[in-house]
Design an enzyme around this catalytic site. Structure first.
Site, PDB file in Angstrom:
ATOM      1  N   ALA A  66       0.841  -1.189   0.000  1.00 23.77           N
ATOM      2  CA  ALA A  66       0.000   0.000   0.000  1.00 23.77           C
ATOM      3  C   ALA A  66       0.882   1.248   0.000  1.00 23.77           C
ATOM      4  O   ALA A  66       2.078   1.177   0.312  1.00 23.77           O
ATOM      5  CB  ALA A  66      -0.908   0.007   1.223  1.00 23.77           C
ATOM      6  N   GLY A 112      -0.422  -5.332   1.203  1.00 26.42           N
ATOM      7  CA  GLY A 112      -1.734  -5.254   0.569  1.00 26.42           C
ATOM      8  C   GLY A 112      -1.787  -5.958  -0.767  1.00 26.42           C
ATOM      9  O   GLY A 112      -2.855  -6.391  -1.211  1.00 26.42           O
ATOM     10  N   GLU A 115      -2.424  -9.506   0.064  1.00 24.40           N
ATOM     11  CA  GLU A 115      -3.808  -9.570   0.523  1.00 24.40           C
ATOM     12  C   GLU A 115      -4.773  -9.516  -0.661  1.00 24.40           C
ATOM     13  O   GLU A 115      -5.804 -10.201  -0.675  1.00 24.40           O
ATOM     14  CB  GLU A 115      -4.083  -8.424   1.497  1.00 24.40           C
ATOM     15  CG  GLU A 115      -3.357  -8.599   2.835  1.00 24.40           C
ATOM     16  CD  GLU A 115      -3.610  -7.461   3.790  1.00 24.40           C
ATOM     17  OE1 GLU A 115      -4.286  -7.683   4.810  1.00 24.40           O
ATOM     18  OE2 GLU A 115      -3.144  -6.328   3.505  1.00 24.40           O
ATOM     19  N   GLU A 135       4.070  -6.130   7.249  1.00 26.18           N
ATOM     20  CA  GLU A 135       3.487  -5.020   7.997  1.00 26.18           C
ATOM     21  C   GLU A 135       4.083  -4.814   9.384  1.00 26.18           C
ATOM     22  O   GLU A 135       4.171  -3.675   9.871  1.00 26.18           O
ATOM     23  CB  GLU A 135       1.961  -5.210   8.127  1.00 26.18           C
ATOM     24  CG  GLU A 135       1.171  -4.900   6.869  1.00 26.18           C
ATOM     25  CD  GLU A 135       1.053  -6.070   5.912  1.00 26.18           C
ATOM     26  OE1 GLU A 135       0.269  -6.000   4.968  1.00 26.18           O
ATOM     27  OE2 GLU A 135       1.785  -7.090   6.110  1.00 26.18           O
TER      28      GLU A 135
END
Length: 259
Positions: A66, A112, A115, A135
């Site tokens: 992200a 992300g 994900e 993360e």
């Protein structure tokens, strides 16, 4: 469909979506997530779309995470809202889609990005791809369903190891632990994804949708068996069921219409 951060094209009932931020390693910023939400909704509503292939521009990254700068000064409330909106409009929307989504992982799939790939129903990785959830190196945890979907795919122990060490794994290791369905060369990545969806396209669309819903229920519902029973029953009311049985009895190819 014209987007600033995506390229989308329908060819032979397959929607090809490319996250087109190659210089930023296809990182997910607000605008990209907004556009993804829009194209996912389009795929779900358009009868011409029988399946979706999602990939990133270039050969370096599927999505390398992200855009951290956008939320670096968020408080707890803003952080929760960021995760909730992203999960609802993009990640959960993919997982709950009645159309099969395949992630064609053409490089780094981190944070992300992994994900996003895990939200898809199937994953194919180029042999040079690297996958991970880093993360915790930022003082965060995955917020777009990563802790849940990784656990579902690889089991509790391996999920905790990957998340808490923040380590990257190779495409070969990802295949070994069940995180991806196939690994292929970069050149064959889209070819393999298209090959799978071309097989799916030959099947009854409503039955495919019911199967996806039932499999999702295995991990997301209190009793997935009840969902399967209900979806199984509904199939008997479809024209496709009657066509499939007729074709089987008469030894001919089925001509499904999604009704």
């Amino acid at each position: 469909m014209a987007y600033q951060n995506l390229i989308s094209e329908i060819k032979e009932n397959i929607l090809y979506i490319t996250i087109n931020r190659e210089k930023a390693l296809n990182a997910l910023n607000r605008d990209t997530l907004t556009e993804l939400a829009d194209v996912i909704a389009f795929a779900n509503e358009n009868a011409d779309v029988r399946g979706v292939i999602l990939t990133g521009a270039g050969e370096k990254a599927f999505v390398a995470g992200a855009d951290i700068k956008e939320f670096s000064d968020y408080n707890a409330e803003q952080g929760e809202e960021l995760a909730r909106n992203g999960q609802h409009h993009v990640f959960n929307a993919i997982e709950r889609s009645s159309k099969p989504f395949i992630a064609a992982i053409n490089g780094f799939a981190l944070g992300g990005g992994l994900e996003l790939a895990m939200a898809c129903h199937m994953r194919i990785a180029a042999s040079h791809a690297k996958l991970g959830l880093p993360e915790v190196t930022l003082g965060l945890i995955p917020g777009y369903g990563g802790t849940q979907r990784l656990t579902q795919l690889v089991g509790k122990g391996k999920a905790i190891e990957l998340i808490t060490t923040a380590g990257m794994i190779s495409a070969e290791e990802a295949l070994k632990i069940g995180l991806v369905n196939h690994t292929v060369s970069q050149e064959d990545l889209i070819i393999k994804a298209t090959e799978i969806l071309n097989l799916v396209k030959q099947r009854a669309p409503l039955a495919v949708s019911a199967a996806i819903k039932s499999v999702n229920a295995a991990v997301n519902e209190v009793n997935g068996y009840d969902v399967e029973i209900s979806e199984f029953g509904k199939c008997f009311e479809t024209e496709d069921f009657k066509e499939g049985v007729s074709a089987f009895i008469n030894k001919r190819k089925s001509l499904f219409k999604g009704r």
